[in-house]
Design a protein around this motif. Structure first.
Motif, PDB file in Angstrom:
ATOM      1  N   ILE A   1       0.868  -1.177   0.000  1.00  0.00           N
ATOM      2  CA  ILE A   1       0.000   0.000   0.000  1.00  0.00           C
ATOM      3  C   ILE A   1       0.902   1.223   0.000  1.00  0.00           C
ATOM      4  CG2 ILE A   1      -0.276  -0.103   2.533  1.00  0.00           C
ATOM      5  CD1 ILE A   1      -3.059   1.275   2.021  1.00  0.00           C
TER       6      ILE A   1
ATOM      7  N   GLU B   1      -1.610  -1.135  -3.817  1.00  0.00           N
ATOM      8  CA  GLU B   1      -2.843  -0.641  -3.211  1.00  0.00           C
ATOM      9  C   GLU B   1      -2.662   0.864  -3.005  1.00  0.00           C
ATOM     10  OE1 GLU B   1      -5.898  -1.736   0.441  1.00  0.00           O
ATOM     11  OE2 GLU B   1      -3.747  -2.072   0.726  1.00  0.00           O
TER      12      GLU B   1
ATOM     13  N   GLY C   1      -6.268  -2.590  -5.111  1.00  0.00           N
ATOM     14  CA  GLY C   1      -7.231  -1.976  -4.212  1.00  0.00           C
ATOM     15  C   GLY C   1      -6.859  -0.543  -3.914  1.00  0.00           C
TER      16      GLY C   1
ATOM     17  N   ASN D   1      -0.507  -7.106   1.121  1.00  0.00           N
ATOM     18  CA  ASN D   1       0.067  -5.776   0.886  1.00  0.00           C
ATOM     19  C   ASN D   1       0.902  -5.374   2.094  1.00  0.00           C
ATOM     20  OD1 ASN D   1      -1.189  -5.309  -1.645  1.00  0.00           O
ATOM     21  ND2 ASN D   1      -3.082  -4.717  -0.623  1.00  0.00           N
TER      22      ASN D   1
END
Length: 373
Positions: free
Chosen positions: A71, A108, A141, A337
């Motif tokens: 992320i 992400e 995501g 992640n």
């Protein structure tokens, strides 16, 4: 959607850079009672097997390389940095290229903006998508703001970036009361239907408070609200109120273990204090295909701080990722992640977050599983 076939978890590999903690006796007993494997850690993989048995097994990554992500909140300092002469990558184009070079395959998002000094204006989702494609990266995501009035615009951005999942870093509600979680479930079921119509999954990400106890019984306070608990945890109540076809979850493993440390007691309807230990492994294993994404965030156990843990790069802390990912199964379905909220080093160490990203990727890659040939 990805293949949901579970692997044959014959035995555990281990991280090479740090001994992993064995599960507590209580957690091991709970896993055994649920019919799930209890793994010995801190000892060589397959130490109990004879050489002849080993020849019938093959070793594979526990987290497939295609499912290893990050992320961008972990490297937010470099995504948002203005051009400088430090030699450290800055902005989407340079940072994503570096993450791909490290080995990450998935991204992400934690916002879609960078310094306007790079292009003389703000970057667009279309330009970000090209950077992903140019580096062989996939968006898995995002942590966006999930609201009914702006959800279609968020879906437009997610679709442009090629996401299979769209989510948020906040709980559906911060309330302790059922009525608020019921209302949130109605909203999320509807938004989840909208996401599915566009071939995406809607997910929510937890912090520790999501696994605290719901106030749902006992005497009422002066505003007519319950003051005691039946022992149901907030997010686990939400599991049952939401449609598994439409609402999914991203477990932050670090915050789940903080919840295990912090949220152990509640007062039952009769006014008695009850101890109930939360097990992050079991909460996933009971509904494993509702968790397409995870935050693989590590921490050192430290009871001198309120959370009971201090964040570290993955593989340098005390959380047992080997046991966690092997026990929950569905190896091809789950995506990990890496995240470390405290990774940025500020102006004194501008390269720290990217260095931690490299260390964490290597340690994630070291997680292995032995399968039958």
């Amino acid at each position: 959607m990805p293949d949901r076939t579970a692997p044959d978890a014959s035995s555990a590999g281990r991280l090479s850079r740090r001994s992993l903690l064995a599960a507590s006796a209580g957690a091991a007993a709970a896993l055994g009672a649920a019919g799930l494997p209890v793994l010995a850690t801190g000892t060589p993989a397959l130490a109990h097997s004879k050489d002849k048995g080993k020849s019938r097994l093959r070793v594979e990554p526990l987290i497939p390389s295609r499912n290893r992500g990050i992320i961008l909140y972990s490297v937010r300092d470099r995504i948002s940095a203005a051009p400088d002469d430090s030699g450290v990558p800055y902005g989407f184009e340079r940072v994503l290229a570096r993450l791909a070079e490290i080995g990450y395959k998935e991204i992400e998002f934690a916002g879609y903006t960078q310094s306007t000094e790079i292009l003389g204006r703000q970057i667009t989702p279309t330009e970000i998508r090209k950077i992903l494609d140019d580096n062989g990266l996939v968006a898995n995501g995002t942590h966006a703001t999930i609201r009914a009035d702006t959800f279609q615009q968020q879906l437009d951005i997610a679709e442009e970036l090629g996401m299979a999942n769209i989510g948020t870093g906040s709980d559906p509600t911060s309330s302790s009361y059922k009525a608020d979680w019921d209302a949130a479930a109605d909203t999320w079921n509807e938004l989840g239907r909208q996401a599915r119509a566009r071939r995406m999954r809607l997910y929510t990400h937890n912090h520790d408070a999501a696994y605290s106890f719901l106030l749902d019984s006992g005497p009422l306070d002066d505003q007519g609200r319950p003051t005691r608990s039946s022992g149901v945890r907030r997010l686990e109540y939400f599991f049952g109120k939401t449609d598994p076809r439409y609402v999914f979850f991203e477990l932050d493993i670090y915050w789940a273990y903080v919840a295990r440390y912090k949220h152990q007691k509640y007062v039952d309807p009769a006014g008695r204090e009850v101890t109930d230990l939360f097990d992050p492994i079991l909460t996933v294993a009971d509904r494993t295909t509702r968790f397409p994404l995870f935050h693989a965030k590590d921490g050192d156990r430290d009871t001198s701080v309120p959370n009971g843990y201090q964040m570290t790069p993955l593989g340098e802390g005390d959380l047992n990722f080997q046991q966690f990912f092997q026990t929950i199964g569905e190896r091809d379905f789950h995506h990990a992640n890496w995240e470390m909220d405290t990774a940025p080093g500020g102006t004194t160490n501008r390269g720290q977050s990217l260095d931690f990203a490299a260390t964490s990727y290597r340690n994630m890659s070291d997680l292995t599983i032995y399968l039958k040939k």
